[in-house]
Design a protein around this motif. Structure first.
Motif, PDB file in Angstrom:
ATOM      1  N   PHE A 118       0.813  -1.221   0.000  1.00  0.00           N
ATOM      2  CA  PHE A 118       0.000   0.000   0.000  1.00  0.00           C
ATOM      3  C   PHE A 118       0.850   1.275   0.000  1.00  0.00           C
ATOM      4  N   PRO A 119       1.828   1.413   0.909  1.00  0.00           N
ATOM      5  CA  PRO A 119       2.633   2.645   0.876  1.00  0.00           C
ATOM      6  C   PRO A 119       3.377   2.815  -0.440  1.00  0.00           C
ATOM      7  N   TYR A 120       3.901   1.717  -0.981  1.00  0.00           N
ATOM      8  CA  TYR A 120       4.631   1.797  -2.244  1.00  0.00           C
ATOM      9  C   TYR A 120       3.711   2.234  -3.382  1.00  0.00           C
ATOM     10  N   ALA A 121       2.519   1.631  -3.438  1.00  0.00           N
ATOM     11  CA  ALA A 121       1.580   1.954  -4.517  1.00  0.00           C
ATOM     12  C   ALA A 121       1.155   3.418  -4.456  1.00  0.00           C
ATOM     13  N   ILE A 122       0.838   3.898  -3.261  1.00  0.00           N
ATOM     14  CA  ILE A 122       0.430   5.292  -3.123  1.00  0.00           C
ATOM     15  C   ILE A 122       1.598   6.223  -3.466  1.00  0.00           C
ATOM     16  N   GLY A 123       2.807   5.806  -3.077  1.00  0.00           N
ATOM     17  CA  GLY A 123       3.993   6.585  -3.399  1.00  0.00           C
ATOM     18  C   GLY A 123       4.253   6.659  -4.892  1.00  0.00           C
ATOM     19  N   MET A 124       3.763   5.674  -5.645  1.00  0.00           N
ATOM     20  CA  MET A 124       3.908   5.661  -7.101  1.00  0.00           C
ATOM     21  C   MET A 124       2.722   6.334  -7.787  1.00  0.00           C
ATOM     22  N   SER A 125       1.947   7.094  -7.008  1.00  0.00           N
ATOM     23  CA  SER A 125       0.802   7.875  -7.509  1.00  0.00           C
ATOM     24  C   SER A 125      -0.310   6.997  -8.071  1.00  0.00           C
ATOM     25  N   ILE A 126      -0.454   5.798  -7.534  1.00  0.00           N
ATOM     26  CA  ILE A 126      -1.574   4.933  -7.912  1.00  0.00           C
ATOM     27  C   ILE A 126      -2.786   5.321  -7.060  1.00  0.00           C
ATOM     28  N   ARG A 127      -3.902   5.537  -7.689  1.00  0.00           N
ATOM     29  CA  ARG A 127      -5.111   5.904  -6.947  1.00  0.00           C
ATOM     30  C   ARG A 127      -5.523   4.783  -6.014  1.00  0.00           C
ATOM     31  N   ARG A 128      -6.083   5.149  -4.881  1.00  0.00           N
ATOM     32  CA  ARG A 128      -6.500   4.152  -3.901  1.00  0.00           C
ATOM     33  C   ARG A 128      -7.562   3.219  -4.474  1.00  0.00           C
ATOM     34  N   THR A 129      -8.452   3.767  -5.285  1.00  0.00           N
ATOM     35  CA  THR A 129      -9.479   2.925  -5.909  1.00  0.00           C
ATOM     36  C   THR A 129      -8.843   1.891  -6.825  1.00  0.00           C
ATOM     37  N   ASP A 130      -7.859   2.324  -7.620  1.00  0.00           N
ATOM     38  CA  ASP A 130      -7.164   1.406  -8.520  1.00  0.00           C
ATOM     39  C   ASP A 130      -6.391   0.352  -7.731  1.00  0.00           C
ATOM     40  N   TYR A 131      -5.772   0.804  -6.641  1.00  0.00           N
ATOM     41  CA  TYR A 131      -5.026  -0.145  -5.803  1.00  0.00           C
ATOM     42  C   TYR A 131      -5.947  -1.223  -5.253  1.00  0.00           C
ATOM     43  N   PHE A 132      -7.090  -0.795  -4.748  1.00  0.00           N
ATOM     44  CA  PHE A 132      -8.020  -1.763  -4.167  1.00  0.00           C
ATOM     45  C   PHE A 132      -8.559  -2.720  -5.226  1.00  0.00           C
ATOM     46  N   LEU A 133      -8.999  -2.176  -6.355  1.00  0.00           N
ATOM     47  CA  LEU A 133      -9.549  -3.028  -7.414  1.00  0.00           C
ATOM     48  C   LEU A 133      -8.490  -3.977  -7.964  1.00  0.00           C
ATOM     49  N   GLY A 134      -7.269  -3.488  -8.139  1.00  0.00           N
ATOM     50  CA  GLY A 134      -6.191  -4.351  -8.623  1.00  0.00           C
ATOM     51  C   GLY A 134      -5.884  -5.462  -7.645  1.00  0.00           C
TER      52      GLY A 134
END
Length: 227
Positions: A69-85
């Motif tokens: 989660f911290p890495y994904a957000i740090g890479m500017s991935i939207r939280r919605t995209d992170y969750f769905l992925g």
């Protein structure tokens, strides 16, 4: 939508998602099979070693947020995209595991326990239905456990360790009260008979609703979680 980016991130960690669980699962299978050969008995030997893969999915659901989660957000991935992925990856992996479990269950049953009356993948009641029903049961159960872990880790990410402890204690207290009431009114046997009146896949269908609830709660928590 950057769901593909999330899936690509997870696909790089093949060891955690694929290799490690399979290596441990089949190591446990081989060890149990060797033990079964050393035991001279005409009785069917059943082992619960296959349950490891289900506990692994629970742990994987807990670990995934902490690790990515911290890495994904740090890479500017939207939280919605992170969750769905994350959900898409979990569903895909658990479908593969479900197919694998059914495949080896069929072989095990056809060979009468690998020729030695040893049962690691095939069990009465759980594998009584059709292949499709067995696959459905396994996939639902695996996804439910993953989402349970996801909810736990999302709670910890949103409220911290203290909030997670409070949540766990609250759930344990509720379960304790329910258990006391069931014991007080002596309805354990009735509950057992009620469950026994349904097939394994029918019971698995009931897990769909709580699984969706776990997903929605996890999503809501991650949307407000700090990195």
């Amino acid at each position: 939508m950057n769901i593909q980016g999330v899936l690509k991130m997870y696909s790089r960690d093949k060891w955690a998602w694929f290799f490690i669980p399979n290596m441990i699962l089949f190591s446990v299978f081989l060890l149990n099979f060797i033990v079964s050969l050393l035991i001279s008995s005409n009785v069917m030997m059943y082992t619960g070693g296959v349950s490891y893969i289900f506990f692994y999915m629970l742990v994987m659901g807990i670990m995934v947020v902490t690790q990515t989660f911290p890495y994904a957000i740090g890479m500017s991935i939207r939280r919605t995209d992170y969750f769905l992925g994350t959900v898409v990856m979990a569903v895909a992996v658990n479908v593969l595991f479900g197919i694998m479990l059914v495949f080896f269950s069929v072989i095990e049953n056809a060979t009468n326990g690998w020729g030695g009356r040893f049962h690691f993948f095939h069990f009465p009641y759980l594998n009584d239905g059709s292949i499709l029903e067995q696959l459905t049961m396994y996939v639902i159960l695996l996804i439910n456990l993953f989402c349970t872990g996801l909810l736990i880790s999302s709670t910890a990410r949103r409220f911290g360790a203290k909030g997670l402890v409070i949540a766990v204690i609250s759930v344990l207290l509720i379960l304790s009260v329910v258990a006391l009431l069931v014991t007080y009114y002596s309805v354990w046997l009735d509950i057992f008979h009620w469950f026994a009146s349904y097939t394994a896949v029918q019971i698995a269908y009931w897990l769909i609703i709580p699984t969706i609830v776990y997903m929605l709660l996890s999503f809501a928590l991650l949307r407000r979680a700090t990195v």
